[in-house]
Design a protein around this motif. Structure first.
Motif, PDB file in Angstrom:
ATOM      1  N   GLY A   5     101.566  32.230  96.415  1.00  0.00           N
ATOM      2  CA  GLY A   5     102.341  32.918  97.446  1.00  0.00           C
ATOM      3  C   GLY A   5     101.808  34.286  97.805  1.00  0.00           C
ATOM      4  O   GLY A   5     102.555  35.142  98.286  1.00  0.00           O
ATOM      5  N   ASN A   6     100.519  34.503  97.576  1.00  0.00           N
ATOM      6  CA  ASN A   6      99.829  35.750  97.929  1.00  0.00           C
ATOM      7  C   ASN A   6     100.343  36.977  97.184  1.00  0.00           C
ATOM      8  O   ASN A   6     100.137  38.110  97.630  1.00  0.00           O
ATOM      9  N   ARG A   7     100.985  36.768  96.036  1.00  0.00           N
ATOM     10  CA  ARG A   7     101.438  37.919  95.246  1.00  0.00           C
ATOM     11  C   ARG A   7     101.581  37.541  93.771  1.00  0.00           C
ATOM     12  O   ARG A   7     102.142  36.506  93.431  1.00  0.00           O
ATOM     13  N   ILE A   8     101.034  38.419  92.921  1.00  0.00           N
ATOM     14  CA  ILE A   8     101.214  38.321  91.477  1.00  0.00           C
ATOM     15  C   ILE A   8     101.669  39.687  90.978  1.00  0.00           C
ATOM     16  O   ILE A   8     101.156  40.725  91.414  1.00  0.00           O
ATOM     17  N   ILE A   9     102.619  39.706  90.056  1.00  0.00           N
ATOM     18  CA  ILE A   9     103.076  40.936  89.430  1.00  0.00           C
ATOM     19  C   ILE A   9     102.555  40.932  87.996  1.00  0.00           C
ATOM     20  O   ILE A   9     102.742  39.948  87.264  1.00  0.00           O
ATOM     21  N   CYS A  10     101.879  42.007  87.594  1.00  0.00           N
ATOM     22  CA  CYS A  10     101.264  42.016  86.269  1.00  0.00           C
ATOM     23  C   CYS A  10     101.545  43.334  85.547  1.00  0.00           C
ATOM     24  O   CYS A  10     101.930  44.338  86.161  1.00  0.00           O
ATOM     25  N   GLN A  11     101.348  43.300  84.236  1.00  0.00           N
ATOM     26  CA  GLN A  11     101.494  44.488  83.410  1.00  0.00           C
ATOM     27  C   GLN A  11     100.572  45.591  83.932  1.00  0.00           C
ATOM     28  O   GLN A  11      99.470  45.330  84.405  1.00  0.00           O
ATOM     29  N   LYS A  12     100.999  46.843  83.846  1.00  0.00           N
ATOM     30  CA  LYS A  12     100.301  47.936  84.528  1.00  0.00           C
ATOM     31  C   LYS A  12      98.881  48.159  84.036  1.00  0.00           C
ATOM     32  O   LYS A  12      98.057  48.716  84.750  1.00  0.00           O
ATOM     33  N   ASP A  13      98.533  47.733  82.819  1.00  0.00           N
ATOM     34  CA  ASP A  13      97.171  47.922  82.327  1.00  0.00           C
ATOM     35  C   ASP A  13      96.411  46.603  82.203  1.00  0.00           C
ATOM     36  O   ASP A  13      95.366  46.550  81.561  1.00  0.00           O
ATOM     37  N   ALA A  14      96.913  45.525  82.833  1.00  0.00           N
ATOM     38  CA  ALA A  14      96.273  44.216  82.709  1.00  0.00           C
ATOM     39  C   ALA A  14      95.175  43.998  83.754  1.00  0.00           C
ATOM     40  O   ALA A  14      94.256  43.210  83.535  1.00  0.00           O
ATOM     41  N   PHE A  15      95.243  44.697  84.887  1.00  0.00           N
ATOM     42  CA  PHE A  15      94.283  44.470  85.966  1.00  0.00           C
ATOM     43  C   PHE A  15      92.869  44.840  85.540  1.00  0.00           C
ATOM     44  O   PHE A  15      92.633  45.893  84.955  1.00  0.00           O
ATOM     45  N   LEU A  16      91.901  43.940  85.836  1.00  0.00           N
ATOM     46  CA  LEU A  16      90.500  44.179  85.501  1.00  0.00           C
ATOM     47  C   LEU A  16      89.660  44.387  86.760  1.00  0.00           C
ATOM     48  O   LEU A  16      89.001  45.417  86.918  1.00  0.00           O
ATOM     49  N   CYS A  17      89.674  43.415  87.684  1.00  0.00           N
ATOM     50  CA  CYS A  17      88.912  43.538  88.926  1.00  0.00           C
ATOM     51  C   CYS A  17      89.455  42.517  89.922  1.00  0.00           C
ATOM     52  O   CYS A  17      90.234  41.626  89.558  1.00  0.00           O
ATOM     53  N   ALA A  18      89.013  42.632  91.184  1.00  0.00           N
ATOM     54  CA  ALA A  18      89.496  41.729  92.224  1.00  0.00           C
ATOM     55  C   ALA A  18      88.527  41.747  93.389  1.00  0.00           C
ATOM     56  O   ALA A  18      87.731  42.680  93.560  1.00  0.00           O
ATOM     57  N   ALA A  19      88.604  40.699  94.214  1.00  0.00           N
ATOM     58  CA  ALA A  19      87.826  40.664  95.449  1.00  0.00           C
ATOM     59  C   ALA A  19      88.318  41.762  96.382  1.00  0.00           C
ATOM     60  O   ALA A  19      89.515  42.093  96.402  1.00  0.00           O
ATOM     61  N   LYS A  20      87.395  42.338  97.155  1.00  0.00           N
ATOM     62  CA  LYS A  20      87.800  43.334  98.133  1.00  0.00           C
ATOM     63  C   LYS A  20      88.777  42.702  99.125  1.00  0.00           C
ATOM     64  O   LYS A  20      88.565  41.595  99.606  1.00  0.00           O
ATOM     65  N   GLY A  21      89.846  43.406  99.420  1.00  0.00           N
ATOM     66  CA  GLY A  21      90.891  42.887 100.287  1.00  0.00           C
ATOM     67  C   GLY A  21      92.197  42.683  99.566  1.00  0.00           C
ATOM     68  O   GLY A  21      93.252  42.605 100.180  1.00  0.00           O
ATOM     69  N   VAL A  22      92.141  42.585  98.222  1.00  0.00           N
ATOM     70  CA  VAL A  22      93.363  42.485  97.423  1.00  0.00           C
ATOM     71  C   VAL A  22      93.996  43.875  97.327  1.00  0.00           C
ATOM     72  O   VAL A  22      93.333  44.860  96.972  1.00  0.00           O
ATOM     73  N   ALA A  23      95.270  43.978  97.681  1.00  0.00           N
ATOM     74  CA  ALA A  23      95.995  45.251  97.637  1.00  0.00           C
ATOM     75  C   ALA A  23      96.622  45.440  96.265  1.00  0.00           C
ATOM     76  O   ALA A  23      97.262  44.530  95.731  1.00  0.00           O
ATOM     77  N   ILE A  24      96.431  46.628  95.692  1.00  0.00           N
ATOM     78  CA  ILE A  24      96.930  46.927  94.342  1.00  0.00           C
ATOM     79  C   ILE A  24      98.024  47.968  94.469  1.00  0.00           C
ATOM     80  O   ILE A  24      97.764  49.142  94.757  1.00  0.00           O
ATOM     81  N   GLY A  25      99.268  47.538  94.286  1.00  0.00           N
ATOM     82  CA  GLY A  25     100.407  48.439  94.424  1.00  0.00           C
ATOM     83  C   GLY A  25     101.255  48.444  93.179  1.00  0.00           C
ATOM     84  O   GLY A  25     100.796  48.161  92.074  1.00  0.00           O
ATOM     85  N   ILE A  26     102.534  48.766  93.341  1.00  0.00           N
ATOM     86  CA  ILE A  26     103.463  48.800  92.216  1.00  0.00           C
ATOM     87  C   ILE A  26     104.680  47.954  92.533  1.00  0.00           C
ATOM     88  O   ILE A  26     105.042  47.750  93.686  1.00  0.00           O
ATOM     89  N   ALA A  27     105.294  47.428  91.468  1.00  0.00           N
ATOM     90  CA  ALA A  27     106.542  46.687  91.587  1.00  0.00           C
ATOM     91  C   ALA A  27     107.574  47.419  90.739  1.00  0.00           C
ATOM     92  O   ALA A  27     107.518  47.379  89.509  1.00  0.00           O
ATOM     93  N   PHE A  28     108.481  48.137  91.373  1.00  0.00           N
ATOM     94  CA  PHE A  28     109.488  48.885  90.636  1.00  0.00           C
ATOM     95  C   PHE A  28     110.443  47.936  89.917  1.00  0.00           C
ATOM     96  O   PHE A  28     110.898  46.951  90.480  1.00  0.00           O
ATOM     97  N   GLN A  29     110.725  48.251  88.669  1.00  0.00           N
ATOM     98  CA  GLN A  29     111.751  47.522  87.952  1.00  0.00           C
ATOM     99  C   GLN A  29     113.099  47.935  88.516  1.00  0.00           C
ATOM    100  O   GLN A  29     113.330  49.110  88.822  1.00  0.00           O
ATOM    101  N   LYS A  30     114.005  46.967  88.669  1.00  0.00           N
ATOM    102  CA  LYS A  30     115.271  47.244  89.369  1.00  0.00           C
ATOM    103  C   LYS A  30     116.098  48.316  88.658  1.00  0.00           C
ATOM    104  O   LYS A  30     116.699  49.160  89.281  1.00  0.00           O
ATOM    105  N   ARG A  31     116.131  48.258  87.321  1.00  0.00           N
ATOM    106  CA  ARG A  31     116.905  49.231  86.559  1.00  0.00           C
ATOM    107  C   ARG A  31     115.936  50.258  85.980  1.00  0.00           C
ATOM    108  O   ARG A  31     115.583  50.220  84.809  1.00  0.00           O
TER     109      ARG A  31
END
Length: 267
Positions: free
Chosen positions: A114-140
């Motif tokens: 679905g064009n979106r994955i949410i991951c742990q803040k230090d899990a990202f390693l690399c990605a193809a150019k064009g992938v947007a790297i943002g934040i997902a706020f926890q509700k509480r």
């Protein structure tokens, strides 16, 4: 590019417990990564430091808009800039990125989730150019501040390949609708956007002091897919810190079993 926004890169993962991923790039194709994760690269690959994450959305608008987009990375503990590797030669170029500690590298094609994955803040390693790297706020967000490793997650958006790192052994679970799984916050690597997640208070002071576990768990409710890790880096670092000499080290071997025994005989 067949209508995709992200570059279509090829890859191969090498190793078992200490893995690295080798990315194969066609001319003018690019991959983005955090600084310090690159292992090696072939000739004619140019490294650039870019503002934001290199995606089209992070480059649109005026300076203020770009600053807001890049500023999201500061909240996850990353810098305003990211490193981009672009192949400017003929044929194929290769660049490799290594995992930071023992574990596995998980390749994820965002177009399949679905064009979106949410991951742990230090899990990202690399990605193809064009992938947007943002934040997902926890509700509480109030409880997230006290959840051990913290529970501010990274959000990867786009239609390309991205690579995340998991410590120890990977566990994948496909949750059915309404199925709930409670996990230690540090053991959660990634989840699909259909999974409802929250922080749950579990335990009391006695269990926290004598049981070695924290107060908070991540509560995951399906449907959706989740990726877990058996060895969070925070847990590994905590064990190393506990075993290390805490007084500055007065002699060779201090902090080990033999060091403690020799110190006892000296007294």
């Amino acid at each position: 590019m067949s209508g995709r926004q992200a570059h279509e890169i090829d890859y191969e993962i090498f190793g078992h417990e200490m893995q690295f991923v080798e990315i194969e790039l066609d001319p003018q194709e690019s991959v983005v990564a955090e600084a310090g994760s690159m292992m090696y690269m072939s000739d004619f690959i140019k490294m650039d430091t870019v503002f934001g994450d290199g995606s089209a959305s992070s480059q649109q608008g005026g300076f203020f808009d770009k600053m807001l987009g890049a500023g999201k990375r500061l909240i996850t503990g990353e810098g305003l800039f990211i490193t981009m590797f672009t192949f400017q030669g003929q044929g194929k170029g290769k660049v490799a990125f290594a995992s930071p500690y023992p574990g596995k590298i998980i390749p994820l094609d965002l177009s399949q989730y679905g064009n979106r994955i949410i991951c742990q803040k230090d899990a990202f390693l690399c990605a193809a150019k064009g992938v947007a790297i943002g934040i997902a706020f926890q509700k509480r967000i109030g409880t997230a501040l006290f959840g051990g490793e913290g529970f501010i997650m990274q959000q990867l958006d786009g239609d390309g390949l991205c690579f995340v790192h998991a410590g120890g052994t990977i566990v994948e679970r496909q949750l059915q609708a309404g199925e709930t799984l409670r996990v230690d916050t540090g053991c959660l690597v990634a989840l699909t956007q259909s999974v409802d997640y929250d922080i749950e208070y579990v335990g009391n002071v006695k269990s926290a002091v004598f049981g070695g576990e924290g107060f908070f768990f991540a509560s995951l409710r399906g449907p959706g897919h989740v990726w877990l890790q058996s060895l969070p880096f925070s847990r590994l670092a905590g064990k190393i810190w506990a075993a290390a000499p805490q007084a500055g080290g007065k002699g060779v071997g201090e902090g080990s079993v033999l060091g403690n025994i020799s110190t006892l005989f000296e007294q």
